[in-house]
Write a protein that holds these residues in place. Structure first.
Motif, PDB file in Angstrom:
ATOM      1  N   TYR A 163       8.300  -0.732  -0.153  1.00  9.92           N
ATOM      2  CA  TYR A 163       8.487   0.086  -1.722  1.00  9.92           C
ATOM      3  C   TYR A 163       8.655  -1.425  -2.466  1.00  9.92           C
ATOM      4  O   TYR A 163       7.724  -1.385  -3.437  1.00  9.92           O
ATOM      5  N   ILE A 164       9.530  -1.966  -2.074  1.00 13.91           N
ATOM      6  CA  ILE A 164       9.671  -3.227  -3.094  1.00 13.91           C
ATOM      7  C   ILE A 164       8.766  -4.145  -3.122  1.00 13.91           C
ATOM      8  O   ILE A 164       8.358  -4.828  -4.159  1.00 13.91           O
ATOM      9  N   LEU A 165       8.132  -4.518  -1.832  1.00 14.31           N
ATOM     10  CA  LEU A 165       7.002  -5.535  -1.729  1.00 14.31           C
ATOM     11  C   LEU A 165       5.782  -5.100  -2.207  1.00 14.31           C
ATOM     12  O   LEU A 165       4.741  -5.782  -2.854  1.00 14.31           O
ATOM     13  N   GLU A 166       5.548  -3.759  -2.073  1.00 18.33           N
ATOM     14  CA  GLU A 166       4.223  -3.273  -2.340  1.00 18.33           C
ATOM     15  C   GLU A 166       4.057  -2.398  -3.491  1.00 18.33           C
ATOM     16  O   GLU A 166       2.883  -1.765  -4.027  1.00 18.33           O
ATOM     17  N   CYS A 167       5.165  -2.379  -4.214  1.00 17.04           N
ATOM     18  CA  CYS A 167       5.262  -1.493  -5.504  1.00 17.04           C
ATOM     19  C   CYS A 167       4.190  -1.759  -6.373  1.00 17.04           C
ATOM     20  O   CYS A 167       3.917  -2.775  -6.826  1.00 17.04           O
ATOM     21  N   GLY A 168       3.549  -0.762  -6.798  1.00 14.07           N
ATOM     22  CA  GLY A 168       2.270  -1.021  -7.704  1.00 14.07           C
ATOM     23  C   GLY A 168       0.957  -1.144  -7.289  1.00 14.07           C
ATOM     24  O   GLY A 168       0.133  -1.108  -7.802  1.00 14.07           O
ATOM     25  N   LEU A 169       1.072  -1.586  -5.834  1.00 13.95           N
ATOM     26  CA  LEU A 169      -0.277  -1.729  -5.174  1.00 13.95           C
ATOM     27  C   LEU A 169      -0.383  -0.575  -4.140  1.00 13.95           C
ATOM     28  O   LEU A 169      -1.749  -0.439  -3.867  1.00 13.95           O
ATOM     29  N   ASN A 170       0.580  -0.169  -3.648  1.00 13.66           N
ATOM     30  CA  ASN A 170       0.322   0.989  -2.589  1.00 13.66           C
ATOM     31  C   ASN A 170       1.431   2.130  -2.864  1.00 13.66           C
ATOM     32  O   ASN A 170       2.471   1.879  -2.671  1.00 13.66           O
ATOM     33  N   PRO A 171       0.935   3.215  -3.045  1.00 17.67           N
ATOM     34  CA  PRO A 171       1.826   4.267  -3.396  1.00 17.67           C
ATOM     35  C   PRO A 171       2.405   4.903  -2.167  1.00 17.67           C
ATOM     36  O   PRO A 171       3.490   5.676  -1.996  1.00 17.67           O
ATOM     37  N   LYS A 172       1.950   4.722  -0.898  1.00 15.27           N
ATOM     38  CA  LYS A 172       2.565   5.234   0.177  1.00 15.27           C
ATOM     39  C   LYS A 172       3.040   4.223   0.983  1.00 15.27           C
ATOM     40  O   LYS A 172       2.915   3.000   1.232  1.00 15.27           O
ATOM     41  N   HIS A 173       4.437   4.898   1.538  1.00 19.38           N
ATOM     42  CA  HIS A 173       5.266   3.850   2.376  1.00 19.38           C
ATOM     43  C   HIS A 173       5.571   4.503   3.653  1.00 19.38           C
ATOM     44  O   HIS A 173       6.759   4.496   4.250  1.00 19.38           O
ATOM     45  N   THR A 174       4.720   5.241   4.427  1.00 16.06           N
ATOM     46  CA  THR A 174       4.667   5.719   5.624  1.00 16.06           C
ATOM     47  C   THR A 174       4.532   5.034   6.771  1.00 16.06           C
ATOM     48  O   THR A 174       4.388   3.428   6.398  1.00 16.06           O
ATOM     49  N   ILE A 175       5.003   5.306   7.898  1.00 12.04           N
ATOM     50  CA  ILE A 175       5.044   4.409   9.052  1.00 12.04           C
ATOM     51  C   ILE A 175       3.541   4.072   9.313  1.00 12.04           C
ATOM     52  O   ILE A 175       3.139   2.961   9.652  1.00 12.04           O
ATOM     53  N   ASP A 176       2.675   4.928   9.003  1.00 12.65           N
ATOM     54  CA  ASP A 176       1.157   4.522   9.282  1.00 12.65           C
ATOM     55  C   ASP A 176       0.741   3.609   8.288  1.00 12.65           C
ATOM     56  O   ASP A 176      -0.056   2.712   8.545  1.00 12.65           O
ATOM     57  N   THR A 177       1.061   3.622   7.026  1.00 14.47           N
ATOM     58  CA  THR A 177       0.756   2.772   6.183  1.00 14.47           C
ATOM     59  C   THR A 177       1.378   1.255   6.323  1.00 14.47           C
ATOM     60  O   THR A 177       0.710   0.240   6.330  1.00 14.47           O
ATOM     61  N   ILE A 178       2.757   1.421   6.685  1.00 11.22           N
ATOM     62  CA  ILE A 178       3.385   0.004   6.994  1.00 11.22           C
ATOM     63  C   ILE A 178       2.611  -0.532   8.335  1.00 11.22           C
ATOM     64  O   ILE A 178       2.570  -1.828   8.409  1.00 11.22           O
ATOM     65  N   ALA A 179       2.194   0.165   9.570  1.00 15.24           N
ATOM     66  CA  ALA A 179       1.739  -0.529  10.636  1.00 15.24           C
ATOM     67  C   ALA A 179       0.504  -1.079  10.262  1.00 15.24           C
ATOM     68  O   ALA A 179      -0.096  -2.154  10.684  1.00 15.24           O
ATOM     69  N   PHE A 180      -0.439  -0.379   9.437  1.00 15.11           N
ATOM     70  CA  PHE A 180      -1.917  -0.752   8.973  1.00 15.11           C
ATOM     71  C   PHE A 180      -1.543  -2.228   8.124  1.00 15.11           C
ATOM     72  O   PHE A 180      -2.044  -3.147   8.338  1.00 15.11           O
ATOM     73  N   ASP A 181      -0.588  -2.285   7.043  1.00 14.97           N
ATOM     74  CA  ASP A 181      -0.433  -3.283   6.267  1.00 14.97           C
ATOM     75  C   ASP A 181       0.131  -4.578   7.115  1.00 14.97           C
ATOM     76  O   ASP A 181      -0.307  -5.505   6.633  1.00 14.97           O
ATOM     77  N   CYS A 182       0.980  -4.268   8.062  1.00 17.55           N
ATOM     78  CA  CYS A 182       1.574  -5.616   8.776  1.00 17.55           C
ATOM     79  C   CYS A 182       0.662  -5.916   9.922  1.00 17.55           C
ATOM     80  O   CYS A 182       0.522  -7.250  10.159  1.00 17.55           O
ATOM     81  N   PHE A 183      -0.014  -4.992  10.467  1.00 15.86           N
ATOM     82  CA  PHE A 183      -0.524  -5.557  11.838  1.00 15.86           C
ATOM     83  C   PHE A 183      -2.035  -4.959  11.641  1.00 15.86           C
ATOM     84  O   PHE A 183      -2.632  -5.088  12.827  1.00 15.86           O
ATOM     85  N   ARG A 184      -2.691  -4.223  10.674  1.00 13.33           N
ATOM     86  CA  ARG A 184      -3.838  -3.736  10.797  1.00 13.33           C
ATOM     87  C   ARG A 184      -4.049  -2.709  11.901  1.00 13.33           C
ATOM     88  O   ARG A 184      -4.987  -2.552  12.672  1.00 13.33           O
ATOM     89  N   HIS A 185      -3.093  -2.067  12.204  1.00 16.77           N
ATOM     90  CA  HIS A 185      -2.805  -1.323  13.287  1.00 16.77           C
ATOM     91  C   HIS A 185      -2.872   0.339  12.830  1.00 16.77           C
ATOM     92  O   HIS A 185      -1.921   0.747  12.174  1.00 16.77           O
ATOM     93  N   THR A 186      -3.688   1.318  13.465  1.00 17.79           N
ATOM     94  CA  THR A 186      -3.498   2.618  13.052  1.00 17.79           C
ATOM     95  C   THR A 186      -2.991   3.432  14.245  1.00 17.79           C
ATOM     96  O   THR A 186      -3.322   3.503  15.205  1.00 17.79           O
ATOM     97  N   PRO A 187      -1.697   3.953  13.813  1.00 15.02           N
ATOM     98  CA  PRO A 187      -1.099   4.713  15.145  1.00 15.02           C
ATOM     99  C   PRO A 187      -1.553   6.041  15.271  1.00 15.02           C
ATOM    100  O   PRO A 187      -2.316   6.619  14.423  1.00 15.02           O
ATOM    101  N   ALA A 188      -1.368   6.571  16.215  1.00 15.72           N
ATOM    102  CA  ALA A 188      -1.958   7.863  16.647  1.00 15.72           C
ATOM    103  C   ALA A 188      -1.558   9.098  15.655  1.00 15.72           C
ATOM    104  O   ALA A 188      -0.474   9.228  14.965  1.00 15.72           O
ATOM    105  N   ASN A 189      -2.511   9.921  15.262  1.00 18.32           N
ATOM    106  CA  ASN A 189      -2.429  11.082  14.105  1.00 18.32           C
ATOM    107  C   ASN A 189      -1.503  12.221  14.784  1.00 18.32           C
ATOM    108  O   ASN A 189      -2.445  12.632  15.880  1.00 18.32           O
TER     109      ASN A 189
END
Length: 276
Positions: A163-189
């Motif tokens: 939230y602190i690092l992506e505030c204003g650019l990404n409204p979602k801070h879910t595990i899925d979002t974090i995994a994609f932002d950090c590793f371009r990885h999409t966890p199982a749905n």
């Protein structure tokens, strides 16, 4: 204006009810590409590191894992629960992470037995010298407290870091979002996995639960472990990235470490006493 399908409820058989709604899209200026790349957790070529998973099947194994983590300086953990409401949710499973290793502990529905197993791990959660990493730790703190497990020591919540690092650019801070932002990885749905498991149960002639009521307990153990360990490891591994980025800006590190983390503990205590 576009038309989109959204779930508005569930029928008597637990199947989702879809309704078509009209959505008016508002043109919002897109931030410059350079700035967006700067705010993404790391370079796009970073991938989720390799990790191994082990199923905890007995108390001896559980005690060995606890003893090992007591020799470390930090570990990550993730809870799977029956709902997102921490004051009423029941813990379905616990996953622990240390380095490139993950351990998955399925918990029984019987509350006393679940508490007894978790009590074995109480030393690692209560050890103030060991750093704990997780996602939405305020909720985890509340749930664990209800099971008689105190969460103490240095806490690292990657949801707040994101939230602190992506505030204003990404409204979602879910595990899925974090995994994609950090590793371009999409966890199982989870919703998709539930549908697959439910269909297999139908084909096998088993009693089929309502889709809305399904938890990881309805999954084969191997599939539940794969789902949980993937999320736990992505969360824990992301903290190395977030730590470096937060420390690059003293103001952001101060906000995270000296304000947000202590405040999170205060808010958890308030909720536990009935103040929300």
């Amino acid at each position: 204006v576009t038309e989109e399908k959204t779930i508005t409820g569930y029928d008597l058989f637990g199947e989702p009810i879809y309704s078509t709604v009209k959505v008016k899209k508002i043109n919002v200026p897109t931030p410059p590409t350079e700035r967006k790349e700067e705010k993404i957790a790391e370079k796009t070529e970073v991938t989720l590191p390799h990790y191994t998973s082990e199923l905890i099947e007995n108390e001896t194994q559980l005690k060995e894992v606890c003893d090992f983590i007591l020799t470390t300086e930090t570990f990550g953990f993730h809870l799977e629960t029956t709902s997102s409401a921490p004051m009423t949710a029941e813990i379905v499973s616990l996953t622990l992470v240390s380095g490139e290793k993950t351990w998955h502990l399925p918990l029984p529905e019987e509350r006393e037995e679940a508490e007894r197993l978790l009590a074995i791990l109480s030393p690692i959660f209560g050890d103030e010298k060991i750093e704990k990493t997780g996602h939405d730790l305020k909720a985890k703190m509340i749930v664990l407290h209800r099971y008689g497990i105190p969460l103490r020591g240095t806490l690292r919540d990657v949801m707040i870091a994101h939230y602190i690092l992506e505030c204003g650019l990404n409204p979602k801070h879910t595990i899925d979002t974090i995994a994609f932002d950090c590793f371009r990885h999409t966890p199982a749905n989870f919703d998709e996995l539930k549908k697959e498991v439910r269909e297999r149960m139908k084909e096998e002639g088993k009693k089929v639960p309502y889709l809305r009521d399904m938890t990881l307990r309805d999954f084969p153990v191997s599939e539940a472990m794969a789902y949980s360990t993937e999320r736990a490891f992505a969360v824990t591994a992301s903290w190395d990235i977030f730590r470096r980025r937060l420390e690059e800006t003293p103001g952001q590190w101060h906000l995270f470490n000296d304000i947000e983390m202590p405040l999170m503990e205060v808010l958890a205590d308030m909720e536990l006493t009935g103040i929300s």
